[in-house]
Design a protein around this motif. Structure first.
Motif, PDB file in Angstrom:
ATOM      1  N   ALA A 204      -9.841  20.764 -14.278  1.00  9.43           N
ATOM      2  CA  ALA A 204      -8.813  21.775 -13.704  1.00  9.43           C
ATOM      3  C   ALA A 204      -8.609  22.940 -14.869  1.00  9.43           C
ATOM      4  CB  ALA A 204      -7.283  20.947 -13.787  1.00  9.43           C
ATOM      5  N   HIS A 205      -8.081  23.886 -14.343  1.00 13.55           N
ATOM      6  CA  HIS A 205      -7.875  24.988 -15.340  1.00 13.55           C
ATOM      7  C   HIS A 205      -6.539  25.428 -15.080  1.00 13.55           C
ATOM      8  CE1 HIS A 205      -8.376  28.913 -16.829  1.00 13.55           C
ATOM      9  NE2 HIS A 205      -8.086  29.777 -15.860  1.00 13.55           N
ATOM     10  N   ILE A 206      -5.883  25.673 -16.298  1.00 15.43           N
ATOM     11  CA  ILE A 206      -4.444  26.147 -16.671  1.00 15.43           C
ATOM     12  C   ILE A 206      -4.921  27.630 -17.092  1.00 15.43           C
ATOM     13  CG2 ILE A 206      -2.169  26.026 -18.020  1.00 15.43           C
ATOM     14  CD1 ILE A 206      -3.016  22.923 -18.280  1.00 15.43           C
ATOM     15  N   GLY A 207      -4.612  28.660 -16.358  1.00 14.87           N
ATOM     16  CA  GLY A 207      -4.715  29.983 -16.548  1.00 14.87           C
ATOM     17  C   GLY A 207      -3.438  30.715 -16.632  1.00 14.87           C
ATOM     18  N   GLY A 208      -3.891  32.136 -17.005  1.00 14.80           N
ATOM     19  CA  GLY A 208      -2.799  33.076 -17.135  1.00 14.80           C
ATOM     20  C   GLY A 208      -2.382  33.939 -15.841  1.00 14.80           C
ATOM     21  N   SER A 209      -1.759  34.945 -16.026  1.00 14.26           N
ATOM     22  CA  SER A 209      -0.988  35.655 -14.634  1.00 14.26           C
ATOM     23  C   SER A 209      -2.154  36.352 -14.079  1.00 14.26           C
ATOM     24  CB  SER A 209      -0.097  36.556 -15.160  1.00 14.26           C
ATOM     25  OG  SER A 209       0.330  37.472 -14.159  1.00 14.26           O
ATOM     26  N   HIS A 210      -2.216  36.448 -12.879  1.00  8.46           N
ATOM     27  CA  HIS A 210      -3.290  37.072 -11.926  1.00  8.46           C
ATOM     28  C   HIS A 210      -3.112  38.688 -12.183  1.00  8.46           C
ATOM     29  CE1 HIS A 210      -4.911  33.486  -9.456  1.00  8.46           C
ATOM     30  NE2 HIS A 210      -5.600  33.544 -10.646  1.00  8.46           N
ATOM     31  N   ARG A 211      -1.702  38.931 -12.731  1.00 10.14           N
ATOM     32  CA  ARG A 211      -1.668  40.361 -13.036  1.00 10.14           C
ATOM     33  C   ARG A 211      -2.542  40.969 -14.118  1.00 10.14           C
ATOM     34  NH1 ARG A 211       4.449  40.850 -14.142  1.00 10.14           N
ATOM     35  NH2 ARG A 211       3.936  43.040 -14.551  1.00 10.14           N
TER      36      ARG A 211
ATOM     37  N   MET B  21       0.580  21.251 -17.114  1.00  6.72           N
ATOM     38  CA  MET B  21      -0.108  19.806 -17.394  1.00  6.72           C
ATOM     39  C   MET B  21       0.753  18.872 -16.744  1.00  6.72           C
ATOM     40  SD  MET B  21      -2.776  18.598 -18.838  1.00  6.72           S
ATOM     41  CE  MET B  21      -3.285  17.584 -17.720  1.00  6.72           C
ATOM     42  N   HIS B  22       1.987  18.921 -16.623  1.00 10.63           N
ATOM     43  CA  HIS B  22       2.738  18.168 -15.975  1.00 10.63           C
ATOM     44  C   HIS B  22       2.522  17.942 -14.336  1.00 10.63           C
ATOM     45  CE1 HIS B  22       5.628  15.874 -18.727  1.00 10.63           C
ATOM     46  NE2 HIS B  22       5.916  16.941 -19.188  1.00 10.63           N
TER      47      HIS B  22
ATOM     48  N   SER C 276       4.271  34.334 -14.850  1.00 11.01           N
ATOM     49  CA  SER C 276       4.689  35.661 -16.061  1.00 11.01           C
ATOM     50  C   SER C 276       3.404  36.022 -16.545  1.00 11.01           C
ATOM     51  CB  SER C 276       5.506  34.996 -16.644  1.00 11.01           C
ATOM     52  OG  SER C 276       5.868  35.617 -17.805  1.00 11.01           O
ATOM     53  N   VAL C 277       3.493  37.157 -17.063  1.00 11.42           N
ATOM     54  CA  VAL C 277       2.309  37.836 -18.210  1.00 11.42           C
ATOM     55  C   VAL C 277       2.424  37.069 -19.267  1.00 11.42           C
ATOM     56  CG1 VAL C 277       2.358  40.155 -16.752  1.00 11.42           C
ATOM     57  CG2 VAL C 277       3.963  39.592 -18.630  1.00 11.42           C
ATOM     58  N   GLN C 278       3.617  36.283 -19.608  1.00 11.90           N
ATOM     59  CA  GLN C 278       3.434  35.706 -20.920  1.00 11.90           C
ATOM     60  C   GLN C 278       3.054  34.131 -20.586  1.00 11.90           C
ATOM     61  OE1 GLN C 278       7.365  35.551 -22.731  1.00 11.90           O
ATOM     62  NE2 GLN C 278       6.235  34.987 -24.869  1.00 11.90           N
ATOM     63  N   TRP C 279       1.920  33.968 -20.988  1.00 14.75           N
ATOM     64  CA  TRP C 279       1.169  32.724 -20.698  1.00 14.75           C
ATOM     65  C   TRP C 279       0.860  31.988 -22.192  1.00 14.75           C
ATOM     66  CZ3 TRP C 279      -4.527  33.414 -20.743  1.00 14.75           C
ATOM     67  CH2 TRP C 279      -5.071  34.914 -20.911  1.00 14.75           C
ATOM     68  N   GLY C 280       2.085  31.066 -22.463  1.00 12.26           N
ATOM     69  CA  GLY C 280       2.030  30.570 -23.667  1.00 12.26           C
ATOM     70  C   GLY C 280       2.085  28.949 -23.553  1.00 12.26           C
ATOM     71  N   TYR C 281       2.692  28.535 -24.604  1.00 12.61           N
ATOM     72  CA  TYR C 281       2.915  27.073 -24.593  1.00 12.61           C
ATOM     73  C   TYR C 281       3.765  26.442 -23.422  1.00 12.61           C
ATOM     74  CZ  TYR C 281       1.976  28.315 -29.537  1.00 12.61           C
ATOM     75  OH  TYR C 281       1.238  28.734 -30.826  1.00 12.61           O
ATOM     76  N   GLN C 282       4.755  27.096 -22.845  1.00  9.24           N
ATOM     77  CA  GLN C 282       5.739  26.336 -21.873  1.00  9.24           C
ATOM     78  C   GLN C 282       4.924  26.403 -20.506  1.00  9.24           C
ATOM     79  OE1 GLN C 282       8.929  25.362 -22.229  1.00  9.24           O
ATOM     80  NE2 GLN C 282       8.571  24.538 -20.114  1.00  9.24           N
ATOM     81  N   HIS C 283       4.072  27.437 -20.259  1.00  5.72           N
ATOM     82  CA  HIS C 283       3.132  27.156 -18.928  1.00  5.72           C
ATOM     83  C   HIS C 283       2.146  26.325 -19.204  1.00  5.72           C
ATOM     84  CE1 HIS C 283       1.121  28.026 -15.155  1.00  5.72           C
ATOM     85  NE2 HIS C 283       0.071  28.358 -16.210  1.00  5.72           N
TER      86      HIS C 283
ATOM     87  N   SER D 241      -5.853  29.693 -22.600  1.00  5.50           N
ATOM     88  CA  SER D 241      -5.731  30.288 -24.111  1.00  5.50           C
ATOM     89  C   SER D 241      -5.440  28.896 -25.034  1.00  5.50           C
ATOM     90  CB  SER D 241      -4.355  31.108 -24.236  1.00  5.50           C
ATOM     91  OG  SER D 241      -3.312  30.317 -23.973  1.00  5.50           O
ATOM     92  N   ASP D 242      -5.427  29.201 -26.419  1.00  5.81           N
ATOM     93  CA  ASP D 242      -5.216  27.952 -27.083  1.00  5.81           C
ATOM     94  C   ASP D 242      -3.631  27.593 -27.006  1.00  5.81           C
ATOM     95  OD1 ASP D 242      -7.691  27.848 -28.104  1.00  5.81           O
ATOM     96  OD2 ASP D 242      -7.428  28.986 -29.585  1.00  5.81           O
ATOM     97  N   GLU D 243      -2.836  28.592 -26.817  1.00  3.21           N
ATOM     98  CA  GLU D 243      -1.270  28.040 -26.648  1.00  3.21           C
ATOM     99  C   GLU D 243      -1.076  27.385 -25.360  1.00  3.21           C
ATOM    100  OE1 GLU D 243       1.686  31.240 -28.123  1.00  3.21           O
ATOM    101  OE2 GLU D 243      -0.281  32.458 -27.653  1.00  3.21           O
ATOM    102  N   LEU D 244      -1.791  27.798 -24.167  1.00  2.37           N
ATOM    103  CA  LEU D 244      -1.741  27.036 -23.006  1.00  2.37           C
ATOM    104  C   LEU D 244      -2.221  25.480 -23.422  1.00  2.37           C
ATOM    105  CD1 LEU D 244      -3.069  29.366 -20.487  1.00  2.37           C
ATOM    106  CD2 LEU D 244      -0.795  28.660 -20.664  1.00  2.37           C
ATOM    107  N   ALA D 245      -3.386  25.507 -24.078  1.00  2.00           N
ATOM    108  CA  ALA D 245      -3.887  24.201 -24.537  1.00  2.00           C
ATOM    109  C   ALA D 245      -3.012  23.270 -25.159  1.00  2.00           C
ATOM    110  CB  ALA D 245      -5.236  24.091 -25.103  1.00  2.00           C
ATOM    111  N   ILE D 246      -2.520  23.820 -26.123  1.00  2.00           N
ATOM    112  CA  ILE D 246      -1.295  23.094 -27.258  1.00  2.00           C
ATOM    113  C   ILE D 246      -0.182  22.683 -26.399  1.00  2.00           C
ATOM    114  CG2 ILE D 246       0.152  23.281 -29.082  1.00  2.00           C
ATOM    115  CD1 ILE D 246      -1.956  25.331 -30.252  1.00  2.00           C
ATOM    116  N   GLY D 247       0.336  23.601 -25.319  1.00  2.00           N
ATOM    117  CA  GLY D 247       1.327  23.275 -24.422  1.00  2.00           C
ATOM    118  C   GLY D 247       0.915  21.835 -23.810  1.00  2.00           C
TER     119      GLY D 247
END
Length: 336
Positions: free
Chosen positions: A182-189, A231-232, A219-226, A248-254
């Motif tokens: 699977a892929h957890i990504g950033g905003s398509h914007r 993942m949930h 959101s353009v802010q794709w960090g820990y929360q997303h 991003s690493d922040e996405l992975a850590i989230g």
């Protein structure tokens, strides 16, 4: 009575030279002997003479100020890039005007409007929200470099090959035997997010894998929360992935946090790969496998590119793409 500041003529009188000679020494022009240059420098130090930057900029048409627009200065990737640019500028006697756009397009527009008034010699934009804002700077005759992955950009850019990096991350998981990635990504914007998703999809296609599950951020802010919430959602799928590539690493850590709450272990139950190689990636449990992008080199090359544009003798600026690198740590393992 307040004592007036020393002038260039005071320096000339103290050193026993002409005002023109003092000017040549200060601006590093003309053919001045070493003995005379040292005499002038000693006079400058003795009188504590300081040049008037405004007057000098009127004569040279240079303020030696660089505008630096950053999408989010709190982001660990962007803060390192910004710090590198500031250090490079300082080494060349440039002052950096920092504008933190805070992920706000209106704020970015307001800052772009103000840069011309501040008489910056040039500008560097790091992950611009609106590409048209960079074009506006150019229309106002302000040389501008973008640090971002902008396809077919009319402006000079410096970026890492995001599509290739995402491909390397996904292929690493495929080589470990994973078929449900699977892929957890950033905003398509943001084009950077679209390119990383494209690299993920291309790797799956090249290896004839049919499972595709991508969760971009709204959101353009794709960090820990997303990363955490995405993942949930993935864990609720009937066909749960055995591996995740996070953009991003922040996405992975989230995502790590969500897996821990679900009682799942990395990489025993699910392998995880990030992107960026921020400092924290090496200190997670387990250490995060990720894609390294050279933050310092991105900043240095962007500043060098801008200096070349300010010096017309250096010709037409180029678009620079730096290679990514896979860093294998403890968060990935063969599928079980």
């Amino acid at each position: 009575m307040r004592r007036s500041s020393p002038t260039m003529r005071d320096v000339a009188n103290h050193a026993g030279v002409s005002v023109q000679t003092v000017s040549c020494v200060i601006n590093e022009t003309g053919n001045i002997s070493e003995e005379t240059r040292l005499r002038v420098l000693n006079a400058i130090e003795a009188l504590n003479y300081k040049r008037n930057a405004i007057a000098r900029s009127m004569r040279t048409r240079r303020t030696r100020m660089i505008a630096l627009l950053v999408m989010d200065i709190t982001n660990p990737v962007l803060s390192v890039i910004a710090s590198t640019i500031e250090a490079a500028a300082y080494a060349q006697n440039y002052t950096v005007l920092l504008y933190n756009t805070g992920l706000d397009p209106a704020r970015e527009q307001a800052y772009v409007d103000s840069i011309g008034d501040r008489r910056a010699d040039g500008a560097i934009m790091v992950n611009a929200i609106g590409r048209e804002h960079a074009l506006q700077l150019v229309e106002n005759h302000i040389p501008t470099v973008i640090i971002d992955c902008v396809t077919d950009s009319p402006l000079p850019t410096v970026s890492v090959d995001n599509l290739r990096g995402a491909y390397l991350a996904t292929e690493h998981l495929i080589n470990l035997g994973h078929r449900r990635i699977a892929h957890i990504g950033g905003s398509h914007r943001l084009e950077i997010a679209r390119q990383r998703e494209a690299g993920y999809l291309q790797a799956l296609a090249d290896h004839n894998l049919t499972y595709r599950r991508s969760l971009p951020s709204e959101s353009v802010q794709w960090g820990y929360q997303h990363g955490y919430t995405a993942m949930h959602r993935l864990l609720q799928d009937d066909e749960r992935p055995t591996a995740v590539f996070a953009a991003s690493d922040e996405l992975a850590i989230g995502a790590y946090r969500a897996l821990a709450e679900a009682g799942l272990r990395v990489p025993d139950d699910i392998s995880v790969v990030g992107f960026d190689n921020i400092e924290a990636a090496a200190y997670t449990t387990p250490p995060l496998t990720t894609i390294h992008q050279p933050f310092a080199e991105l900043g240095e090359r962007a500043f060098e590119l801008l200096l070349g544009m300010l010096d017309e003798a250096n010709g037409t600026p180029a678009n620079i793409v730096l290679p990514p690198r896979l860093v294998i740590r403890g968060s990935t393992a063969e599928v079980r």
